[in-house]
Design an enzyme around this catalytic site. Structure first.
Site, PDB file in Angstrom:
ATOM      1  N   GLU A   1     -11.532 -53.563  53.478  1.00  0.00           N
ATOM      2  CA  GLU A   1     -10.296 -53.908  52.892  1.00  0.00           C
ATOM      3  C   GLU A   1      -9.090 -53.543  53.803  1.00  0.00           C
ATOM      4  O   GLU A   1      -8.015 -52.826  53.638  1.00  0.00           O
ATOM      5  CB  GLU A   1     -10.057 -53.118  51.495  1.00  0.00           C
ATOM      6  CG  GLU A   1     -10.968 -53.599  50.420  1.00  0.00           C
ATOM      7  CD  GLU A   1     -10.519 -53.015  49.172  1.00  0.00           C
ATOM      8  OE1 GLU A   1      -9.559 -52.084  49.118  1.00  0.00           O
ATOM      9  OE2 GLU A   1     -11.297 -53.397  48.012  1.00  0.00           O
TER      10      GLU A   1
ATOM     11  N   GLU B   1     -17.757 -55.458  46.269  1.00  0.00           N
ATOM     12  CA  GLU B   1     -17.152 -54.455  45.314  1.00  0.00           C
ATOM     13  C   GLU B   1     -16.614 -55.307  44.079  1.00  0.00           C
ATOM     14  O   GLU B   1     -15.924 -56.356  44.161  1.00  0.00           O
ATOM     15  CB  GLU B   1     -15.947 -53.796  45.594  1.00  0.00           C
ATOM     16  CG  GLU B   1     -16.266 -52.425  46.661  1.00  0.00           C
ATOM     17  CD  GLU B   1     -15.171 -51.528  46.910  1.00  0.00           C
ATOM     18  OE1 GLU B   1     -13.936 -51.722  46.334  1.00  0.00           O
ATOM     19  OE2 GLU B   1     -15.169 -51.184  48.007  1.00  0.00           O
TER      20      GLU B   1
HETATM   21  C1  BG6 Z   1     -11.194 -50.733  46.384  1.00  0.00           C
HETATM   22  C2  BG6 Z   1     -11.907 -49.551  47.388  1.00  0.00           C
HETATM   23  O1  BG6 Z   1      -9.947 -51.072  47.032  1.00  0.00           O
HETATM   24  O2  BG6 Z   1     -11.219 -50.458  45.327  1.00  0.00           O
HETATM   25  C3  BG6 Z   1     -12.705 -48.569  46.939  1.00  0.00           C
HETATM   26  O3  BG6 Z   1     -12.571 -50.302  48.504  1.00  0.00           O
HETATM   27  C4  BG6 Z   1     -11.825 -48.012  45.550  1.00  0.00           C
HETATM   28  O4  BG6 Z   1     -12.853 -47.456  47.619  1.00  0.00           O
HETATM   29  C5  BG6 Z   1     -11.867 -49.104  44.420  1.00  0.00           C
HETATM   30  O5  BG6 Z   1     -12.397 -46.963  44.810  1.00  0.00           O
HETATM   31  C6  BG6 Z   1     -11.188 -48.797  43.334  1.00  0.00           C
HETATM   32  O6  BG6 Z   1      -9.929 -48.374  43.561  1.00  0.00           O
HETATM   33  P1  BG6 Z   1      -9.411 -47.192  42.994  1.00  0.00           P
HETATM   34  O7  BG6 Z   1      -7.955 -46.885  43.562  1.00  0.00           O
HETATM   35  O8  BG6 Z   1      -9.249 -47.334  41.410  1.00  0.00           O
HETATM   36  O9  BG6 Z   1     -10.440 -46.231  43.138  1.00  0.00           O
END
Ligand code: BG6
Length: 470
Positions: free
Chosen positions: A169, A376
């Site tokens: 990202e 993800e």
């Molecule tokens: C993504 C990242 O942006 O979202 C992860 O690659 C992250 O590392 C995930 O944990 C969820 O975001 P957050 O800020 O809610 O943990």
């Protein structure tokens, strides 16, 4: 009525994703150096929910055998993780930490023995602090050191790891590090943001080349956070705002990675604004010649752009109090607004699986046939352990919708090869600390004990059947 199932392609990878800083802990152990996140959390505890730190995280550094065993029991065939750069090169220079390499040797061997294929991200935001102190990604030295570190990873682990992502990202880390200031180094300087994004793109292209040169049958990609950007209203102004925002957040990274060129309109915009760093022909040629072997798509929510923000303003709901707003406005250009018909989590993230389908089809149109992994996708919830169980039906509903969306994209022709749920474990959720839970495995914050949630068993059945019950 006959029940239908949605069958996924043979060999589809089922698994979960994590990142080193968010799960490993053992921050000062066996020669690991500090990362910019360790120091940021120490120096600005007020910016992290409940002043949490990644010092212990999920203690995966010690409990990895149990975590690998869980993956196997839960039917996972793949696992997306990141390597901690400061564990391998504690000061970000050429001096290696042998114990760091040994840790990943053991982990990769165990994963393969368990029938779980590792997919490894080289940079998931944990820049060695010493490089941060010398200008971080603004300094071209970081690009050089990243290329060296990556080459060392290909050499050491390339016999076992075949799927590599250069960066996680870059859009999100650049925006939050240099525009909203919510993540380290906590700056709000558009010029620096664009310079950093350019250095990340150069670093990516360098490492794609290095990975290919290393041979060993490695496939090199990148994990991008993509978000469909929809106009808030059908007006011409809002449509233009959506195109601009899409250029800044999505296309500036997507097009170089996938088709080897920078988007002309964004380039011209930055140039007119006097924000463009020096871009050499050699770098453009390198970028054009190094396209990815696969794309990782990280998807959470869509955005709605509205024209004409009076001034810049940024805020993230990191408390999980639904009445708190997420704010993203770039003065004079656009702001994101809430979807009045949307369903939102307590942290203000919209739940809309159609966005995932839209993105997967979009990548297919941009480069037909390119292998894509959903690297993800998941939902942050305040999951609670009650009588030894976590009944996370909301996560099951989320997964059901997003897997159906993935299936629709495959039916439309997208070459989607796998799905990694964020995340294996409840982990250090950056500035959200530990209240926002994403895992298949609940992690008790006192004992660090793992307990599979209801969604973990549901997902195991889907993975084993390679099919989603309709
Ligand atoms: C993504 C990242 O942006 O979202 C992860 O690659 C992250 O590392 C995930 O944990 C969820 O975001 P957050 O800020 O809610 O943990």
């Amino acid at each position: 009525m006959m029940r239908m199932t949605l069958q996924f392609p043979t060999g589809f990878v089922w698994g979960a994703a994590t990142a080193a800083l968010q799960i490993e802990g053992a921050a000062d152990e066996h020669g690991r150096g500090p990362s910019i996140w360790d120091v940021f959390c120490r120096e600005h505890p007020e910016r992290i929910f409940e002043q949490a730190t990644p010092q212990v995280a999920c203690d995966h550094y010690h409990r990895w055998p149990e975590d690998v065993a869980w993956m196997k029991r839960l039917g996972h065939t793949g696992y997306r993780l990141s390597i901690s750069w400061p564990r391998l090169f504690p000061r970000g220079d050429a001096v290696a930490n042998p114990r760091g390499f040994e840790f990943y040797d053991r982990l990769f061997d165990a994963l393969l023995a368990a029938g779980v294929e590792p997919s490894v991200t080289l940079y998931h935001w944990d820049l060695p602090q010493s490089l941060g102190e010398r200008g971080g990604w603004e300094n071209v030295e970081t690009v050089e050191r990243f290329a060296d570190y990556s080459a060392a990873c290909f050499a050491r682990f390339g016999d076992r790891v075949k799927l590599w992502a250069t960066l996680n990202e870059p859009s999100w880390s650049t925006l939050n590090g240099y525009l909203t200031g919510i993540h380290p180094p906590g700056r709000q300087e558009p010029r620096a943001a664009i310079a950093v994004s350019w250095n990340l793109l150069r670093a990516h292209a360098r490492v794609v080349r290095a990975g290919h040169e290393a041979g060993k049958g490695s496939r090199i990609g990148i994990a991008l956070n993509l978000s469909p950007i929809r106009p808030a209203t059908p007006s011409a102004e809002d449509r233009a705002a959506a195109t601009l925002a899409d250029g800044f957040l999505n296309r500036w990274f997507l097009e170089p990675a996938v088709v080897g060129r920078l988007p002309e309109d964004v380039l011209a915009f930055y140039d007119r604004a006097g924000l463009l760093p020096r871009i050499s022909t050699a770098d453009l040629q390198l970028m054009a010649g190094q396209s990815v072997d696969f794309l990782g798509v990280n998807y959470y929510f869509p955005n709605y752009a509205s024209a004409g923000a009076r001034e810049s303003a940024f805020a993230l709901n990191n408390t999980g109090r639904p009445e708190e707003d997420c704010v993203f406005a770039i003065g004079g250009l656009f702001r994101f607004v809430r979807n009045p018909r949307g369903r939102y989590t307590d942290w203000g993230w919209e739940i809309d699986a159609s966005g995932l389908e839209e993105l997967l089809v979009r990548v297919h149109i941009l480069r037909p046939g390119l292998p894509v992994y959903v690297t993800e996708n998941g939902i942050g919830l305040p999951d609670a352990l009650v009588d030894g169980h976590v009944e996370d039906d909301a996560r099951i509903a989320f997964l059901r919708e997003h897997l159906a969306a993935t299936h629709r994209a495959i039916t439309a022709g997208a070459n989607v090869r796998g799905y990694y749920m964020w995340s294996l474990l409840d982990n250090f959720s950056w500035v959200n600390g530990y209240k926002k839970r994403y895992g298949f495995l609940h992690v008790d914050r006192t004992t660090l004990a793992r307990t599979p949630k209801k969604s973990a068993g549901w997902f195991r059945d889907v993975a084993v059947a390679n099919a989603l019950p309709d």
